[in-house]
Design a protein around this motif. Structure first.
Motif, PDB file in Angstrom:
ATOM      1  N   LEU A  72      54.295  35.040  41.489  1.00 17.93           N
ATOM      2  CA  LEU A  72      53.630  36.072  41.963  1.00 17.93           C
ATOM      3  C   LEU A  72      54.582  35.114  43.786  1.00 17.93           C
ATOM      4  N   ILE A  73      54.173  33.271  44.150  1.00 13.47           N
ATOM      5  CA  ILE A  73      54.479  32.715  44.678  1.00 13.47           C
ATOM      6  C   ILE A  73      55.693  32.912  45.195  1.00 13.47           C
ATOM      7  N   GLU A  74      56.732  32.936  44.063  1.00 12.72           N
ATOM      8  CA  GLU A  74      58.337  33.245  44.025  1.00 12.72           C
ATOM      9  C   GLU A  74      58.534  34.381  45.288  1.00 12.72           C
ATOM     10  N   LYS A  75      57.775  35.853  44.557  1.00 12.11           N
ATOM     11  CA  LYS A  75      58.065  36.872  45.440  1.00 12.11           C
ATOM     12  C   LYS A  75      57.555  36.814  46.631  1.00 12.11           C
ATOM     13  N   GLY A  76      56.488  35.841  46.764  1.00 10.77           N
ATOM     14  CA  GLY A  76      56.017  35.896  48.023  1.00 10.77           C
ATOM     15  C   GLY A  76      57.099  35.116  49.445  1.00 10.77           C
TER      16      GLY A  76
ATOM     17  N   TYR B  76      44.649  35.008  44.643  1.00 13.16           N
ATOM     18  CA  TYR B  76      44.873  35.147  43.104  1.00 13.16           C
ATOM     19  C   TYR B  76      43.787  34.639  41.774  1.00 13.16           C
ATOM     20  N   TYR B  77      43.247  33.693  41.735  1.00  8.02           N
ATOM     21  CA  TYR B  77      42.417  32.974  41.250  1.00  8.02           C
ATOM     22  C   TYR B  77      40.700  33.792  42.160  1.00  8.02           C
ATOM     23  N   THR B  78      40.945  34.043  43.207  1.00  9.31           N
ATOM     24  CA  THR B  78      39.535  35.336  42.731  1.00  9.31           C
ATOM     25  C   THR B  78      39.825  36.646  42.212  1.00  9.31           C
ATOM     26  N   LEU B  79      41.205  36.653  42.693  1.00  7.67           N
ATOM     27  CA  LEU B  79      41.133  37.789  41.165  1.00  7.67           C
ATOM     28  C   LEU B  79      40.483  37.620  39.838  1.00  7.67           C
ATOM     29  N   LEU B  80      40.517  36.299  39.201  1.00  3.79           N
ATOM     30  CA  LEU B  80      40.636  35.685  38.200  1.00  3.79           C
ATOM     31  C   LEU B  80      38.971  35.785  37.916  1.00  3.79           C
ATOM     32  N   MET B  81      38.422  34.574  39.330  1.00  2.00           N
ATOM     33  CA  MET B  81      37.081  35.034  38.681  1.00  2.00           C
ATOM     34  C   MET B  81      36.305  36.548  38.830  1.00  2.00           C
ATOM     35  N   LEU B  82      36.420  37.855  39.941  1.00  2.00           N
ATOM     36  CA  LEU B  82      36.248  38.510  39.462  1.00  2.00           C
ATOM     37  C   LEU B  82      36.518  39.156  38.043  1.00  2.00           C
ATOM     38  N   ASP B  83      37.746  38.984  37.804  1.00  2.00           N
ATOM     39  CA  ASP B  83      37.570  39.491  36.399  1.00  2.00           C
ATOM     40  C   ASP B  83      36.399  38.778  35.192  1.00  2.00           C
ATOM     41  N   GLU B  84      35.968  37.734  35.306  1.00  2.00           N
ATOM     42  CA  GLU B  84      35.245  36.819  34.581  1.00  2.00           C
ATOM     43  C   GLU B  84      33.954  37.691  35.028  1.00  2.00           C
ATOM     44  N   GLN B  85      33.647  37.254  36.153  1.00  7.19           N
ATOM     45  CA  GLN B  85      32.420  38.293  36.783  1.00  7.19           C
ATOM     46  C   GLN B  85      31.944  39.704  35.820  1.00  7.19           C
ATOM     47  N   LEU B  86      33.416  40.742  36.216  1.00  7.73           N
ATOM     48  CA  LEU B  86      33.670  41.921  35.635  1.00  7.73           C
ATOM     49  C   LEU B  86      33.248  42.088  34.426  1.00  7.73           C
ATOM     50  N   GLU B  87      33.580  40.849  33.402  1.00  9.80           N
ATOM     51  CA  GLU B  87      33.209  40.993  32.217  1.00  9.80           C
ATOM     52  C   GLU B  87      32.083  40.793  32.153  1.00  9.80           C
ATOM     53  N   ILE B  88      30.793  39.764  32.487  1.00 13.70           N
ATOM     54  CA  ILE B  88      30.579  38.898  32.003  1.00 13.70           C
ATOM     55  C   ILE B  88      29.240  40.405  32.420  1.00 13.70           C
ATOM     56  N   SER B  89      29.015  41.020  33.096  1.00 10.48           N
ATOM     57  CA  SER B  89      28.581  42.380  33.847  1.00 10.48           C
ATOM     58  C   SER B  89      29.090  42.917  32.610  1.00 10.48           C
ATOM     59  N   ARG B  90      29.646  43.414  32.353  1.00 11.30           N
ATOM     60  CA  ARG B  90      30.063  44.410  31.073  1.00 11.30           C
ATOM     61  C   ARG B  90      29.557  44.566  29.884  1.00 11.30           C
TER      62      ARG B  90
ATOM     63  N   LYS C 180      48.787  47.026  40.620  1.00 14.42           N
ATOM     64  CA  LYS C 180      48.420  46.073  39.659  1.00 14.42           C
ATOM     65  C   LYS C 180      48.848  44.620  39.924  1.00 14.42           C
ATOM     66  N   ILE C 181      47.777  44.055  39.644  1.00 17.52           N
ATOM     67  CA  ILE C 181      48.686  42.771  39.555  1.00 17.52           C
ATOM     68  C   ILE C 181      48.455  42.299  37.918  1.00 17.52           C
ATOM     69  N   ALA C 182      48.943  41.767  37.844  1.00 16.76           N
ATOM     70  CA  ALA C 182      49.045  41.086  36.574  1.00 16.76           C
ATOM     71  C   ALA C 182      48.846  40.085  36.521  1.00 16.76           C
ATOM     72  N   ARG C 183      47.978  38.897  36.004  1.00 22.97           N
ATOM     73  CA  ARG C 183      47.658  37.882  35.425  1.00 22.97           C
ATOM     74  C   ARG C 183      46.949  37.478  34.644  1.00 22.97           C
ATOM     75  N   GLY C 184      46.404  36.258  34.362  1.00 22.71           N
ATOM     76  CA  GLY C 184      45.480  35.203  33.011  1.00 22.71           C
ATOM     77  C   GLY C 184      44.213  35.179  33.489  1.00 22.71           C
ATOM     78  N   ARG C 185      43.938  34.363  32.657  1.00 21.72           N
ATOM     79  CA  ARG C 185      42.217  34.235  32.724  1.00 21.72           C
ATOM     80  C   ARG C 185      42.180  32.827  33.570  1.00 21.72           C
ATOM     81  N   LEU C 186      40.990  32.764  33.961  1.00 20.03           N
ATOM     82  CA  LEU C 186      40.138  31.786  34.600  1.00 20.03           C
ATOM     83  C   LEU C 186      40.342  30.640  33.775  1.00 20.03           C
ATOM     84  N   SER C 187      39.202  31.064  32.554  1.00 27.30           N
ATOM     85  CA  SER C 187      39.329  29.800  31.445  1.00 27.30           C
ATOM     86  C   SER C 187      40.802  28.846  30.896  1.00 27.30           C
TER      87      SER C 187
END
Length: 455
Positions: free
Chosen positions: A64-68, A169-183, A248-255
């Motif tokens: 993503l950084i290289e693209k930017g 990017y890390y905001t996305l990873l945080m929201l992904d983890e919060q979404l997983e916890i909420s689900r 959609k943005i391809a990404r890893g996991r916060l953990s």
């Protein structure tokens, strides 16, 4: 040493003392305790010197950084500013050379009853201003400082863009983890609702308990929908940084994120060379210095050599053919006489602007020191809070299991179960947010120390 050399040396010293030939001296000191008294600064190593590809090891983020850096419009604009400044510097260098111009002229004249006469002149004119009093030299140095400033500005844009992409990017990873916890919490609540319904059917719970459990379930479901909307918005923000349409943005996991264990901040004097925004403000100070020099040089005369050479068939009253070679040379000296007040005003303005640039530079350094201190303290606090969150979540999980068993056996009310589960959810979401804050403060510290330049 003969008299002419003595006079020449004396004139040079006089003009230097008047601020015409003096050169800008780079800043070599910073305010004491720039990072704060509690921050150790004995180590010269700094994480700001780590290349961004080595600092951000997540392959998705690197892509993503290289693209930017390749596509972002601010980066492209900064590159154009560099080209503009380079052209201005070239123009300032060429001002030392003589200028040439071809000025052909021709005419036809006749007197009544006489034959028309044709005249022509084909001269090449030249003009050369001698830079005796440093006006052109200071203009060239100012243009060079502006060019270097454009390079520094480009690096500042790089650094800011890399940090923005990483934070988003890390905001996305945080929201992904919060979404997983909420689900997961929503699924658990659904099971709890069904269990409570079964207890009510068996006469061990009342309708109020079932209704409250179901209402809480829908509340958690709404939080899931809100998180999904936030994720979409953050993905769109990241697409804008990449100068791309929403996707959609391809990404890893916060953990899975790992960073360098070293948090060395380096010595404060490195700010003068590491931070591009600090270098930009110093370039402003340098340019203001040479503008002041030019204002001082304006009090001295300008010496210009002009000349022309070419062919003509018109020499006064005589018309001749073929043409004859014609040459002339003139030296002129222009000394300001009646605009001394204007020149004094311009010099005062230049000096005031130089002082303003010095204050801006100092304030930029102070801001940089505060940013380092803020980011470092924020990182340390997040680290400490993370340990507390881990212990808190362990305790809340035990409390939830215990209250659930007690409610099934009729020894407690559904309200205690409700409270225990909501507390656990809040703690898990807060732990994820705190992990993001820890990473964000590390990114901010990296940027505050001058990291993220694409060199």
């Amino acid at each position: 040493m003969n008299t002419s050399k003595i006079i020449a040396c004396g004139a040079t010293l006089l003009l230097s003392s008047c601020g015409i030939y003096t050169s800008y001296e780079p800043q070599t000191s910073v305010p004491e305790n720039l990072y704060g008294e509690e921050v150790a600064v004995s180590d010269t190593a700094s994480i700001g010197n780590i290349h961004w590809r080595d600092f951000f090891t997540d392959p998705y983020l690197q892509e993503l950084i290289e693209k930017g850096l390749a596509q972002n419009t601010d980066v492209q604009t900064a590159g154009l500013r560099v080209e503009e400044a380079k052209a201005s510097l070239l123009s300032a260098k060429l001002a030392f050379l003589p200028s040439f111009a071809l000025s052909p002229q021709g005419g036809v004249s006749t007197v009544e009853g006489s034959k028309a006469s044709h005249t022509y002149t084909l001269p090449v004119t030249a003009s050369w201003e001698l830079d005796i009093f440093g006006k052109l030299r200071n203009a060239k140095r100012q243009a060079k400082a502006a060019y270097l400033q454009s390079e520094d500005y480009k690096q500042a844009v790089y650094s800011s863009l890399i940090a923005n992409i990483a934070n988003t990017y890390y905001t996305l990873l945080m929201l992904d983890e919060q979404l997983e916890i909420s689900r997961h919490t929503a699924d658990t609540w659904k099971e709890t609702v069904e269990s409570t319904q079964a207890l009510m059917d068996a006469g061990q719970a009342d309708e109020a308990a079932v209704s409250q459990m179901r209402a809480t379930y829908y509340e958690v479901e709404n939080s899931v929908v809100d998180l999904e909307e936030q994720i979409n918005q953050v993905e769109n923000s990241l697409a804008l940084l990449l100068a791309e349409t929403p996707h959609k943005i391809a990404r890893g996991r916060l953990s899975e994120q790992r960073f360098t264990p070293s948090l060395s901040v380096g010595i404060p004097i490195q700010m003068l060379s590491n931070r591009p925004d600090v270098r930009v403000t110093e370039r402003d100070l340098e340019q203001a210095f040479y503008v002041t020099n030019q204002a001082n040089a304006a009090f001295y005369p300008s010496v210009t050599l002009t000349g022309s050479a070419g062919w003509t068939n018109s020499l006064g009253e005589i018309i001749t053919n073929p043409g004859k070679f014609l040459a002339s040379a003139v030296a002129s000296l222009t000394e300001p006489l009646f605009n001394k007040g204007t020149l004094i005003a311009r010099r005062r303005i230049a000096k005031a602007q130089q002082e303003e640039a010095a204050l801006t530079f100092k304030q930029t350094l102070l801001n940089a020191g505060v940013e380092v201190n803020d980011a470092l303290v924020s990182f340390q606090v997040s680290r400490k809070k993370n340990e507390n969150y881990e212990q808190q979540i362990v305790s809340l999980k035990k409390a939830y299991r215990s209250t659930s068993l007690l409610m099934e056996n009729g020894n407690t009310t559904y309200l205690e179960v409700l409270t225990a589960k909501q507390s656990l959810l809040s703690a898990e979401l807060a732990q994820t947010a705190n992990r993001f804050k820890e990473i964000q403060s590390l990114i901010n510290l990296y940027q505050a120390l001058g990291g993220g330049q694409d060199l």
